[in-house]
Design a protein around this motif. Structure first.
Motif, PDB file in Angstrom:
ATOM      1  N   PHE A  55      45.756  30.307  56.713  1.00  0.00           N
ATOM      2  CA  PHE A  55      44.569  30.337  56.274  1.00  0.00           C
ATOM      3  C   PHE A  55      43.271  29.912  57.548  1.00  0.00           C
ATOM      4  O   PHE A  55      43.696  28.738  58.102  1.00  0.00           O
ATOM      5  N   TRP A  57      40.612  28.259  56.744  1.00  0.00           N
ATOM      6  CA  TRP A  57      40.073  27.031  56.227  1.00  0.00           C
ATOM      7  C   TRP A  57      40.872  26.697  54.880  1.00  0.00           C
ATOM      8  O   TRP A  57      40.714  27.658  53.843  1.00  0.00           O
ATOM      9  N   PRO A  59      40.609  23.982  51.838  1.00  0.00           N
ATOM     10  CA  PRO A  59      40.076  22.925  51.090  1.00  0.00           C
ATOM     11  C   PRO A  59      41.081  21.804  50.975  1.00  0.00           C
ATOM     12  O   PRO A  59      42.211  21.971  50.691  1.00  0.00           O
ATOM     13  N   PHE A  68      37.665  25.065  42.286  1.00  0.00           N
ATOM     14  CA  PHE A  68      37.893  25.682  41.104  1.00  0.00           C
ATOM     15  C   PHE A  68      37.187  25.486  39.849  1.00  0.00           C
ATOM     16  O   PHE A  68      36.726  26.554  39.227  1.00  0.00           O
ATOM     17  N   GLN A  71      34.095  27.416  40.385  1.00  0.00           N
ATOM     18  CA  GLN A  71      34.140  29.025  40.125  1.00  0.00           C
ATOM     19  C   GLN A  71      34.256  29.253  38.520  1.00  0.00           C
ATOM     20  O   GLN A  71      33.252  29.997  38.247  1.00  0.00           O
ATOM     21  N   ALA A  72      34.668  28.408  37.672  1.00  0.00           N
ATOM     22  CA  ALA A  72      34.942  28.630  36.377  1.00  0.00           C
ATOM     23  C   ALA A  72      33.368  28.402  35.860  1.00  0.00           C
ATOM     24  O   ALA A  72      32.965  28.991  34.933  1.00  0.00           O
TER      25      ALA A  72
ATOM     26  N   ALA B  52      35.428  37.881  34.603  1.00  0.00           N
ATOM     27  CA  ALA B  52      36.502  37.854  35.506  1.00  0.00           C
ATOM     28  C   ALA B  52      36.228  36.597  36.412  1.00  0.00           C
ATOM     29  O   ALA B  52      37.483  35.948  36.673  1.00  0.00           O
ATOM     30  N   PHE B  53      35.094  36.131  36.737  1.00  0.00           N
ATOM     31  CA  PHE B  53      35.388  35.006  37.429  1.00  0.00           C
ATOM     32  C   PHE B  53      35.782  33.927  37.115  1.00  0.00           C
ATOM     33  O   PHE B  53      36.698  33.204  37.397  1.00  0.00           O
ATOM     34  N   VAL B  54      35.187  33.550  35.576  1.00  0.00           N
ATOM     35  CA  VAL B  54      35.928  32.454  34.654  1.00  0.00           C
ATOM     36  C   VAL B  54      37.253  32.600  34.434  1.00  0.00           C
ATOM     37  O   VAL B  54      38.190  31.557  34.589  1.00  0.00           O
ATOM     38  N   SER B  56      39.604  34.168  35.708  1.00  0.00           N
ATOM     39  CA  SER B  56      40.813  34.320  36.797  1.00  0.00           C
ATOM     40  C   SER B  56      40.843  32.771  37.421  1.00  0.00           C
ATOM     41  O   SER B  56      41.565  32.760  38.166  1.00  0.00           O
ATOM     42  N   ALA B  57      39.818  32.059  37.257  1.00  0.00           N
ATOM     43  CA  ALA B  57      39.901  30.588  37.640  1.00  0.00           C
ATOM     44  C   ALA B  57      40.703  29.806  36.874  1.00  0.00           C
ATOM     45  O   ALA B  57      41.271  28.660  37.309  1.00  0.00           O
ATOM     46  N   VAL B  92      35.328  38.525  43.632  1.00  0.00           N
ATOM     47  CA  VAL B  92      36.154  37.407  42.876  1.00  0.00           C
ATOM     48  C   VAL B  92      37.280  37.143  43.966  1.00  0.00           C
ATOM     49  O   VAL B  92      37.521  35.629  44.226  1.00  0.00           O
ATOM     50  N   PHE B  95      35.916  35.238  47.202  1.00  0.00           N
ATOM     51  CA  PHE B  95      35.705  33.830  46.719  1.00  0.00           C
ATOM     52  C   PHE B  95      36.720  32.956  46.862  1.00  0.00           C
ATOM     53  O   PHE B  95      37.073  31.625  47.465  1.00  0.00           O
ATOM     54  N   GLN B  96      37.742  33.261  46.223  1.00  0.00           N
ATOM     55  CA  GLN B  96      39.132  32.575  46.098  1.00  0.00           C
ATOM     56  C   GLN B  96      39.943  32.442  47.540  1.00  0.00           C
ATOM     57  O   GLN B  96      40.343  31.295  47.592  1.00  0.00           O
ATOM     58  N   LEU B  99      37.256  30.091  49.875  1.00  0.00           N
ATOM     59  CA  LEU B  99      36.879  28.660  49.326  1.00  0.00           C
ATOM     60  C   LEU B  99      38.084  28.078  48.782  1.00  0.00           C
ATOM     61  O   LEU B  99      38.030  26.866  48.925  1.00  0.00           O
ATOM     62  N   LEU B 100      39.095  28.835  48.438  1.00  0.00           N
ATOM     63  CA  LEU B 100      39.941  27.968  47.537  1.00  0.00           C
ATOM     64  C   LEU B 100      41.265  28.200  48.278  1.00  0.00           C
ATOM     65  O   LEU B 100      42.424  27.789  47.783  1.00  0.00           O
ATOM     66  N   ALA B 101      41.456  28.865  49.481  1.00  0.00           N
ATOM     67  CA  ALA B 101      42.506  29.248  50.079  1.00  0.00           C
ATOM     68  C   ALA B 101      43.647  29.642  48.982  1.00  0.00           C
ATOM     69  O   ALA B 101      44.863  29.219  49.044  1.00  0.00           O
ATOM     70  N   HIS B 102      43.155  30.718  48.218  1.00  0.00           N
ATOM     71  CA  HIS B 102      44.198  31.222  47.392  1.00  0.00           C
ATOM     72  C   HIS B 102      43.970  32.827  47.430  1.00  0.00           C
ATOM     73  O   HIS B 102      43.119  33.603  47.336  1.00  0.00           O
ATOM     74  N   GLY B 103      45.148  33.403  47.970  1.00  0.00           N
ATOM     75  CA  GLY B 103      45.037  34.650  48.505  1.00  0.00           C
ATOM     76  C   GLY B 103      45.242  34.670  49.957  1.00  0.00           C
ATOM     77  O   GLY B 103      45.680  33.956  50.330  1.00  0.00           O
ATOM     78  N   ILE B 105      43.189  36.671  53.700  1.00  0.00           N
ATOM     79  CA  ILE B 105      42.229  37.830  54.218  1.00  0.00           C
ATOM     80  C   ILE B 105      43.020  39.055  54.571  1.00  0.00           C
ATOM     81  O   ILE B 105      42.843  39.888  54.214  1.00  0.00           O
TER      82      ILE B 105
END
Lengths: 101, 228
Positions: A55, A57, A59, A68, A71-72, B52-54, B56-57, B92, B95-96, B99-103, B105
């Motif tokens: 990664f 970056w 968080p 999170f 986002q929600a 989808a945003f909400v 999948s969060a 979506v 963003f994840q 910002l969230l290090a989820h998934g 690049i």
């Protein structure tokens, strides 16, 4: 529509609550994410594999939960705005039955 | 269904990116044209992306004691056609990732393929098929969203199986292994996604009939039954 949706939402909530209750009775239930479990499965299938990119970056954990939530909140905010707007629009039309639009 | 950064070998990562790119490009074109020709549906488009945003969060718990998230891409696919969701799903996922290090690049292409391409196309095909068989509308929508969700996770299992075949049982064995990681959690979660999608569609048929009538992709049944 309203009654039906209330039932559907109640059903969805009941489903989630039942899931937590049943799930937490299991041995070793930690509600770990399946994405993480899948990556752990990669390690068992191919122990030599090393992720070749990290990664850019990440968080800090406390910030991550906030992001999170952000986002929600963004999603729920836009969706809620739309639903409220459409309901209000319909109510406005009902109050002025003679308005030709 | 997020394949973590670096968890696909470079060749696989590049291949999935190459496969997904044209879909996203077409999607950008479609969304642009949709907004230009029918500016009145912009808000509904934003609301579908927001769904989808909400959804999948939210990491939802499952009876198996693990947790995972739904995808939320079925709704937009049903309303706007599957190709529009490629762009919304990519936003979506980006963003994840960032910002969230989820998934990741490097794995974005593969994740876009499963969540923003396969899921929406399956949802759309199921809706069309179920309506062709004259299934009740609410049931068709439920089925479409639920199967689209499953299809996304099966695609992820397939992508991982291709990259990491089992030493003894090969790709098929590896696919079963990955699918069995996702399935017990995802089967019930997809039911929740199906229920919520029906709730939104019910609302739209009640309050947004004008916008629905404007949508070229929408199966006629969705509109003609709508009360005015």
């Amino acid at each position: 529509m309203k009654a039906r949706n209330s039932w559907l939402l109640a059903l969805a909530v009941a489903f989630i609550l039942a899931s937590v209750l049943v799930g937490s009775r299991r041995e070793g239930a930690e509600f770990a994410g399946t994405d993480g479990q899948a990556m752990a499965a990669v390690a068992t299938l191919n122990p030599d594999y090393q992720p070749w990119f990290d990664f850019i970056w990440e968080p800090p954990p406390e910030v991550a939960s906030g992001l999170f939530a952000l986002q929600a909140a963004l999603g729920a905010g836009v969706l809620g705005y739309y639903l409220g707007f459409k309901r209000g629009q319909r109510q406005g039309q009902r109050k002025r039955p003679d308005a030709g639009d | 269904m997020h394949i973590t950064e670096g968890f696909l070998p470079p060749l696989h990562a590049a291949a999935w990116t190459a496969v997904s790119l044209p879909f996203v490009a077409v999607s950008v074109y479609r969304v642009n044209r949709l907004m230009r020709e029918k500016p009145e549906i912009k808000l509904l488009l934003a609301a579908s992306g927001a769904f989808a945003f909400v959804i999948s969060a939210l990491k939802l718990p499952s009876i198996t004691g693990s947790c995972s998230h739904a995808t939320g891409t079925g709704l937009g696919a049903i309303l706007f056609g599957p190709s529009v969701m490629a762009l919304l799903g990519t936003i979506v996922l980006a963003f994840q990732t960032l910002l969230l290090a989820h998934g990741g690049i490097t794995t974005l292409g593969a994740n876009v393929f499963s969540m923003a391409i396969v899921g929406p196309w399956v949802a759309y095909a199921v809706l069309r098929g179920a309506q062709g068989l004259r299934a009740p509308l609410a049931f068709s929508v439920f089925l479409a969203a639920m199967l689209g969700d499953w299809a996304t996770y099966l695609t992820t299992a397939g992508q991982l199986a291709l990259a990491f075949p089992d030493p003894t049982s090969g790709i098929a064995g590896s696919f079963l292994k990955f699918a069995s990681v996702f399935a017990p959690t995802q089967l019930p979660l997809a039911v929740i996604e199906g229920l919520l999608t029906v709730v939104i569609v019910n609302f739209l048929r009640e309050y947004s009939s004008e916008e629905l009538r404007n949508l070229r992709f929408l199966p006629k049944t969705l509109v003609s039954e709508a009360r005015l």
